[in-house]
Design a protein around this motif. Sequence first.
Motif, short mmCIF file in Angstrom:
data_model
loop_
_atom_site.label_atom_id
_atom_site.label_comp_id
_atom_site.label_asym_id
_atom_site.label_seq_id
_atom_site.Cartn_x
_atom_site.Cartn_y
_atom_site.Cartn_z
N ASN A 88 0.80 -1.22 0.00
CA ASN A 88 0.00 0.00 0.00
C ASN A 88 0.83 1.27 0.00
O ASN A 88 0.30 2.36 -0.24
CB ASN A 88 -0.93 0.01 1.21
N SER A 89 2.14 1.15 0.29
CA SER A 89 2.98 2.34 0.36
C SER A 89 4.23 2.21 -0.50
O SER A 89 4.42 2.96 -1.46
CB SER A 89 3.38 2.62 1.81
N THR A 90 5.06 1.21 -0.22
CA THR A 90 6.35 1.11 -0.89
C THR A 90 6.22 0.91 -2.38
O THR A 90 6.90 1.59 -3.17
CB THR A 90 7.17 -0.05 -0.29
N VAL A 91 5.37 -0.02 -2.79
CA VAL A 91 5.26 -0.36 -4.21
C VAL A 91 4.87 0.87 -5.03
O VAL A 91 5.41 1.10 -6.13
CB VAL A 91 4.24 -1.49 -4.42
N GLY A 92 3.98 1.68 -4.51
CA GLY A 92 3.56 2.87 -5.23
C GLY A 92 4.65 3.91 -5.38
O GLY A 92 4.57 4.79 -6.26
N ARG A 93 5.68 3.80 -4.55
CA ARG A 93 6.77 4.78 -4.60
C ARG A 93 7.95 4.31 -5.45
O ARG A 93 8.79 5.12 -5.84
CB ARG A 93 7.26 5.08 -3.18
N LEU A 94 8.03 3.03 -5.74
CA LEU A 94 9.18 2.51 -6.48
C LEU A 94 9.39 3.18 -7.84
O LEU A 94 10.54 3.36 -8.27
CB LEU A 94 9.07 1.00 -6.64
N PRO A 95 8.33 3.56 -8.57
CA PRO A 95 8.57 4.26 -9.84
C PRO A 95 9.36 5.55 -9.69
O PRO A 95 9.92 6.05 -10.68
CB PRO A 95 7.15 4.53 -10.36
#
Length: 320
Positions: A88-95
Amino acid sequence: MYATTAVHLADKHGVFGFLITQEAPAGKIASELGLDEETLDRLLVLLDSLGVIARNEHGAYYVPAEMAPFLDPASPRSVGGFLSHVMNSTVGRLPQLDGYLTDGKSAVDAALPAPFEVMYKTPKLTEEFLAAMWELTYDVSRELVPLAGLDGVRHLVDIGGASGPFCVAALEATPGLKATVYELPEVGPYVADTVEKYGLQGRLDFAAGDFHNDEFPPTECVAFGYILSGWTDETGLELLRKAHRACDDGGRVLIMDRLFDDDRRGPLPTAVMNVSMHVEAKGRHRTAAEFIGLLESAGFVDCEVHRTTQDKQLVIGFKR
């Protein structure tokens, strides 16, 4: 990413909790949990291929004994809350890494909110983040506490201590100790819930504050768990100087964090989280020697390094 997604969904929809209690084929699991059988079957095949779960000769899936501590929702080592935070947090920031590579982190982050403005933005995000911190902290803290040498310490302050996992472990193992969680005001109700749940009235309290702008409560022991890795060396040094001012003479500071090997070639979990800290916060993971350098610059002496059987290690500095 496929593996992380599969494990997260199986935890979220109760598949692991179901398989902890009984072996079952995909059809029965889907029927009992109200899930789509075809989609579940594909996820189970993936999880079996990864070695996360296993399947017996009759086609029934089960959780292997060695995986149960991490998949059982009732286990203190469950990874469910942490994976919810990742998804919910990290994956959305990886880009953001793409922009970091071409323009640099500071340029990209200038248009983004501060890390904890995101993590504590809503009650749901706050609850998910604190649940992740509990799962990452409480179990390993039962190894860290004996290494910290808290016998005879009357009071500790856990800086950014979330809902109190390290404090609870320390209080359970150390009669006569009292502890304070020093956190942003939003966390206060969750610490109150911890006090009630563990019967720690009169031993665990809460102090609201912003560790960037405020001084720390006076104490004999200041604890930083997964805090300094979230910030630059300059910020980390300032936090350690505040810890030095807060500590009584003869007191100590505990840095509890993942450590890189001296050659910075691993371990893998630290390397992974080092990337996560780049996109979710403003820090990096360090070697033991780098932490000791910061401690000594802040005025601490006689530094020690203690290893656990898990990813989180301990570096201690003393105020003489």
